[in-house]
Design an enzyme around this catalytic site. Structure first.
Site, short mmCIF file in Angstrom:
data_model
loop_
_atom_site.label_atom_id
_atom_site.label_comp_id
_atom_site.label_asym_id
_atom_site.label_seq_id
_atom_site.Cartn_x
_atom_site.Cartn_y
_atom_site.Cartn_z
N HIS A 258 -4.31 -4.48 7.66
CA HIS A 258 -4.49 -3.34 8.56
C HIS A 258 -3.63 -3.50 9.81
O HIS A 258 -3.80 -4.46 10.55
CB HIS A 258 -5.95 -3.10 8.96
N GLY A 259 -2.70 -2.59 9.96
CA GLY A 259 -1.87 -2.56 11.16
C GLY A 259 -0.80 -3.64 11.21
O GLY A 259 -0.20 -3.85 12.27
N THR B 18 -7.30 6.59 9.97
CA THR B 18 -7.21 5.50 9.01
C THR B 18 -8.50 4.70 9.12
O THR B 18 -9.32 4.98 10.00
CB THR B 18 -5.96 4.63 9.29
N THR B 19 -8.70 3.74 8.22
CA THR B 19 -9.93 2.95 8.25
C THR B 19 -10.09 2.32 9.64
O THR B 19 -9.17 1.65 10.12
CB THR B 19 -9.87 1.84 7.18
N ARG C 168 -9.20 8.34 -1.06
CA ARG C 168 -10.18 8.76 -0.06
C ARG C 168 -11.01 9.92 -0.58
O ARG C 168 -10.54 10.69 -1.43
CB ARG C 168 -9.46 9.18 1.23
N ARG D 245 3.50 18.81 2.12
CA ARG D 245 4.15 20.03 1.65
C ARG D 245 3.61 20.53 0.32
O ARG D 245 4.07 21.54 -0.18
CB ARG D 245 5.66 19.76 1.49
N HIS E 109 1.37 1.26 6.07
CA HIS E 109 2.00 2.27 6.94
C HIS E 109 3.35 1.82 7.51
O HIS E 109 4.35 2.54 7.38
CB HIS E 109 1.01 2.64 8.06
N HIS F 230 -5.56 3.81 -1.66
CA HIS F 230 -6.88 4.19 -1.16
C HIS F 230 -7.15 5.61 -1.63
O HIS F 230 -6.50 6.56 -1.17
CB HIS F 230 -6.88 4.11 0.37
N GLU G 66 -8.67 0.71 -2.98
CA GLU G 66 -9.57 0.75 -1.83
C GLU G 66 -10.41 2.01 -1.95
O GLU G 66 -9.88 3.09 -2.25
CB GLU G 66 -8.77 0.86 -0.53
N ARG H 243 -6.83 13.02 0.94
CA ARG H 243 -5.77 13.45 1.86
C ARG H 243 -4.40 12.91 1.46
O ARG H 243 -3.39 13.45 1.87
CB ARG H 243 -6.10 13.06 3.29
N ASN I 82 0.85 -1.19 0.00
CA ASN I 82 0.00 0.00 0.00
C ASN I 82 0.89 1.25 0.00
O ASN I 82 1.72 1.44 0.90
CB ASN I 82 -0.89 -0.04 1.25
N1 PXP Z 1 -6.37 -2.92 4.05
C1 PXP Z 1 -7.31 -1.94 4.10
C2 PXP Z 1 -8.68 -2.27 3.63
C3 PXP Z 1 -6.97 -0.64 4.52
O1 PXP Z 1 -7.91 0.32 4.55
C4 PXP Z 1 -5.63 -0.38 4.88
C5 PXP Z 1 -5.24 1.01 5.27
O2 PXP Z 1 -5.34 1.85 4.15
C6 PXP Z 1 -4.70 -1.43 4.81
C7 PXP Z 1 -5.09 -2.70 4.41
C8 PXP Z 1 -3.26 -1.23 5.15
O3 PXP Z 1 -3.16 -0.89 6.50
P1 PXP Z 1 -1.77 -0.39 7.08
O4 PXP Z 1 -1.46 0.90 6.40
O5 PXP Z 1 -2.06 -0.24 8.54
O6 PXP Z 1 -0.75 -1.45 6.77
#
Ligand code: PXP
Length: 245
Positions: free
Chosen positions: A195-196, A105-106, A50, A23, A218, A48, A75, A54, A12
């Site tokens: 995620h995370g 974040t989501t 959004r 910036r 991230h 993503h 996404e 952002r 991602n």
């Molecule tokens: N999967 C989905 C559906 C997400 O919304 C996100 C965050 O954009 C991620 C995976 C990746 O999460 P992370 O940035 O915490 O690795």
């Protein structure tokens, strides 16, 4: 015994764009990051778009679609604007996510059970445009039941697992994800997760053989500040592969 299915890594690139947007510069370019990630072995690129733009911008998606050598997973929230953009852009996959303006974040999975018809209609429009759909959901069985037949893919929200702050609660979240992944596979979904996730917590998730794709952003981009993107991808891959054996 059937062979263990391989585990794909979707990189991602949102937070490359976060640095750029901080910036208002033209650098760093998330499309360059995607190309470097693909060259370093990413199986796919996730971004993503959004509603508040952002980080990723519409032009990033357009350029990525014309340049990226690996599949793109877009996404997006379930809005008319996003559906139009996706159906025109036609990425290989769209992952539908809930979106709130104020969130960093989501924050959770889709409430498929609570808005099944709306999601079913969106899935049909995306399918008719030739796009594979993934539904981002929490590992709760009622959400799985509601998702049946709507889309080929599910992405399990690993946020609660990643945020668990005791060993016991993390183990509880892991067992929930493990059972959910098996149930999703038995319901004929291709199972993804994300995620995370980071090098410290990814191994138990990577070891769940029902899961065939992880989407990670991230922590990977943060690690790339120190190792470079190829180094950060190699490090993460090694942990994923070791756990998978
Ligand atoms: N999967 C989905 C559906 C997400 O919304 C996100 C965050 O954009 C991620 C995976 C990746 O999460 P992370 O940035 O915490 O690795």
């Amino acid at each position: 015994m059937s062979p263990v299915p391989s585990l794909r890594l979707g990189v991602n690139i949102d937070h490359v764009a976060t640095v750029r947007q901080a910036r208002g510069t033209a650098y760093p370019d998330p499309v360059d990051a995607a190309l470097q990630a693909a060259a370093a072995g990413a199986d796919g690129i996730t971004l993503h778009l959004r509603e508040d733009r952002r980080h990723i911008q519409d032009h990033d998606l357009e350029r990525l679609l014309s340049l990226c050598p690996v599949p793109i997973n877009l996404e997006m929230a379930l809005t008319e604007e996003m559906l139009r953009i996706a159906c025109k852009a036609r990425p290989q996959q769209v992952c539908l996510v809930p979106e709130k303006r104020q969130e960093r974040t989501t924050e959770g999975g889709l409430d498929v059970a609570g808005q099944r018809q709306l999601i079913a209609d969106a899935c049909l429009r995306l399918r008719d445009a030739g796009i594979a759909v993934s539904l981002f959901i929490d590992p709760d069985l009622p959400q799985l039941e509601a998702s049946a037949g709507l889309a080929p893919n599910l992405e399990i929200n690993t946020g609660a697992y990643a945020e668990a702050n005791t060993g016991a609660s993390q183990a509880q979240q892991l067992s929930k994800i493990t059972r959910f992944a098996a149930a999703a596979l038995a319901s004929a979904f291709e199972v993804h997760a994300g995620h995370g996730l980071n090098t410290d917590n990814v191994a138990p998730i990577a070891a769940i053989t029902a899961i065939v794709e992880l989407n990670i952003g991230h922590a990977l981009i943060a690690r790339a500040l120190f190792l470079g993107l190829p180094g950060a991808i190699a490090e993460l891959r090694q942990v994923m592969q070791q756990a998978r054996r």
